[in-house]
Scaffold this motif. Structure first.
Motif, mmCIF file in Angstrom:
data_model
loop_
_atom_site.group_PDB
_atom_site.id
_atom_site.type_symbol
_atom_site.label_atom_id
_atom_site.label_comp_id
_atom_site.label_asym_id
_atom_site.label_seq_id
_atom_site.Cartn_x
_atom_site.Cartn_y
_atom_site.Cartn_z
ATOM 1 N N ALA A 57 -17.457 -55.100 -29.944
ATOM 2 C CA ALA A 57 -18.747 -55.746 -29.709
ATOM 3 C C ALA A 57 -19.883 -54.935 -30.326
ATOM 4 N N ILE A 58 -19.824 -53.614 -30.186
ATOM 5 C CA ILE A 58 -20.840 -52.743 -30.784
ATOM 6 C C ILE A 58 -20.814 -52.885 -32.303
ATOM 7 N N HIS A 59 -19.610 -52.885 -32.855
ATOM 8 C CA HIS A 59 -19.470 -53.035 -34.310
ATOM 9 C C HIS A 59 -20.027 -54.377 -34.785
ATOM 10 N N ALA A 60 -19.878 -55.414 -33.963
ATOM 11 C CA ALA A 60 -20.359 -56.744 -34.331
ATOM 12 C C ALA A 60 -21.882 -56.848 -34.255
ATOM 13 N N GLY A 61 -22.529 -55.867 -33.634
ATOM 14 C CA GLY A 61 -23.990 -55.879 -33.568
ATOM 15 C C GLY A 61 -24.563 -56.119 -32.197
ATOM 16 N N ALA A 62 -23.712 -56.162 -31.175
ATOM 17 C CA ALA A 62 -24.206 -56.393 -29.821
ATOM 18 C C ALA A 62 -25.027 -55.206 -29.319
ATOM 19 N N SER A 63 -26.065 -55.513 -28.557
ATOM 20 C CA SER A 63 -26.913 -54.473 -27.962
ATOM 21 C C SER A 63 -26.485 -54.139 -26.540
ATOM 22 N N GLY A 64 -25.630 -54.968 -25.968
ATOM 23 C CA GLY A 64 -25.222 -54.729 -24.587
ATOM 24 C C GLY A 64 -23.894 -55.376 -24.251
ATOM 25 N N TYR A 65 -23.296 -54.933 -23.144
ATOM 26 C CA TYR A 65 -21.964 -55.378 -22.739
ATOM 27 C C TYR A 65 -21.919 -55.389 -21.216
ATOM 28 N N VAL A 66 -21.819 -56.583 -20.624
ATOM 29 C CA VAL A 66 -21.818 -56.734 -19.170
ATOM 30 C C VAL A 66 -20.599 -57.549 -18.751
ATOM 31 N N LEU A 67 -19.993 -57.155 -17.636
ATOM 32 C CA LEU A 67 -18.849 -57.900 -17.113
ATOM 33 C C LEU A 67 -19.313 -59.079 -16.256
ATOM 34 N N LYS A 68 -18.543 -60.157 -16.293
ATOM 35 C CA LYS A 68 -18.880 -61.326 -15.492
ATOM 36 C C LYS A 68 -18.775 -61.046 -13.993
ATOM 37 N N SER A 69 -18.044 -60.010 -13.648
ATOM 38 C CA SER A 69 -17.904 -59.634 -12.240
ATOM 39 C C SER A 69 -19.079 -58.803 -11.737
ATOM 40 N N ALA A 70 -20.000 -58.450 -12.622
ATOM 41 C CA ALA A 70 -21.134 -57.604 -12.252
ATOM 42 C C ALA A 70 -22.116 -58.375 -11.366
ATOM 43 N N PRO A 71 -22.838 -57.693 -10.485
ATOM 44 C CA PRO A 71 -23.868 -58.359 -9.678
ATOM 45 C C PRO A 71 -24.989 -58.886 -10.560
ATOM 46 N N HIS A 72 -25.659 -59.948 -10.094
ATOM 47 C CA HIS A 72 -26.670 -60.575 -10.951
ATOM 48 C C HIS A 72 -27.835 -59.635 -11.253
ATOM 49 N N GLU A 73 -28.081 -58.659 -10.369
ATOM 50 C CA GLU A 73 -29.143 -57.684 -10.642
ATOM 51 C C GLU A 73 -28.845 -56.882 -11.910
ATOM 52 N N GLU A 74 -27.565 -56.579 -12.116
ATOM 53 C CA GLU A 74 -27.174 -55.834 -13.306
ATOM 54 C C GLU A 74 -27.384 -56.672 -14.562
ATOM 55 N N LEU A 75 -27.039 -57.955 -14.486
ATOM 56 C CA LEU A 75 -27.240 -58.852 -15.623
ATOM 57 C C LEU A 75 -28.727 -58.960 -15.967
ATOM 58 N N LEU A 76 -29.564 -59.114 -14.960
ATOM 59 C CA LEU A 76 -31.001 -59.210 -15.193
ATOM 60 C C LEU A 76 -31.538 -57.931 -15.833
ATOM 61 N N SER A 77 -31.063 -56.808 -15.329
ATOM 62 C CA SER A 77 -31.478 -55.520 -15.881
ATOM 63 C C SER A 77 -31.057 -55.394 -17.337
ATOM 64 N N ALA A 78 -29.824 -55.814 -17.640
ATOM 65 C CA ALA A 78 -29.316 -55.742 -19.006
ATOM 66 C C ALA A 78 -30.128 -56.623 -19.946
#
Length: 217
Positions: free
Chosen positions: A94-115
């Motif tokens: 994902a980093i090689h493809a150019g992504a700036s971030g990587y979050v798991l779907k199991s993560a709490p929504h606060e983490e997604l918002l922060s990301a």
């Protein structure tokens, strides 16, 4: 407002993410897409700040391929991977493809918002669990002497191939870029792994990360 596009092959997931994000925490969901080509088309048209991208989309272009193409077309758009894959191989791809971030779907929504907020501001975000696991495996390998060897033991060509491998390129792609045979690449790879006491590609990536060889500019 952070303008965002949601990309996932499951309509229920897209709907749930829209309900969670749209109009909240300074986020506006511009559009949804079910696969990579649709995501690229809508992103080029709407120019979002962030594309929230799934990796596995079997009925169209996958997230990694789409992320790489999208980053070339819209370098100022941040790509945040949202996936079920808690795997370091996917992380580095994902980093090689150019992504700036990587979050798991199991993560709490606060983490997604922060990301989302972090990548929209130009920062990078990596899932804490994946990062902790990556560093834990690296430290274990270091304790066992696996990554303690110096870059000075490698030839210039071996160092060059290590850089290509660490960025996710296959032996065939490396051979094409360096205008050498695949067999030559495999020989250099075998030699550098023996010199460094490493056995797998993920171990090579960790070593390259420690030595500062990962540059995706």
């Amino acid at each position: 407002m952070i303008k965002l596009i949601i990309v996932d092959d499951h309509a229920v997931v897209r709907s749930g993410l829209r309900m969670l994000l749209d109009g909240k925490n300074n986020i506006e969901v511009l559009a949804e897409a079910s696969e990579g080509d649709e995501a690229i088309k809508k992103a080029v048209e709407l120019k979002p700040d962030v594309v929230l991208m799934d990796l596995s989309m079997p009925h169209g272009k996958d997230g990694l391929t789409a992320a790489k193409e999208l980053k070339e077309l819209l370098p100022d758009t941040a790509i945040l991977i949202l996936t079920m894959h808690d795997d370091e191989e996917y992380l580095f791809q994902a980093i090689h493809a150019g992504a700036s971030g990587y979050v798991l779907k199991s993560a709490p929504h606060e983490e997604l918002l922060s990301a989302i907020n972090m990548v929209s501001s130009g920062s990078a975000y990596l899932n804490p669990i994946a990062t902790k696991q990556l560093m834990g495996e690296y430290m274990e390998s270091f304790k066992n002497g696996g990554n303690s060897s110096s870059l000075h033991s490698l030839s210039n060509r071996e160092t060059e191939i290590l850089e290509w491998i660490s960025k996710g390129y296959t032996n065939k792609e490396i051979a094409e870029n360096l205008v050498i045979s695949v067999k030559t690449v495999e020989t250099h790879k075998s030699n550098l792994m023996e010199k460094l006491g490493l056995k797998t590609r993920p171990e090579l990536v960790k070593y390259a990360l420690k030595k500062g060889l990962l540059n995706f500019d």
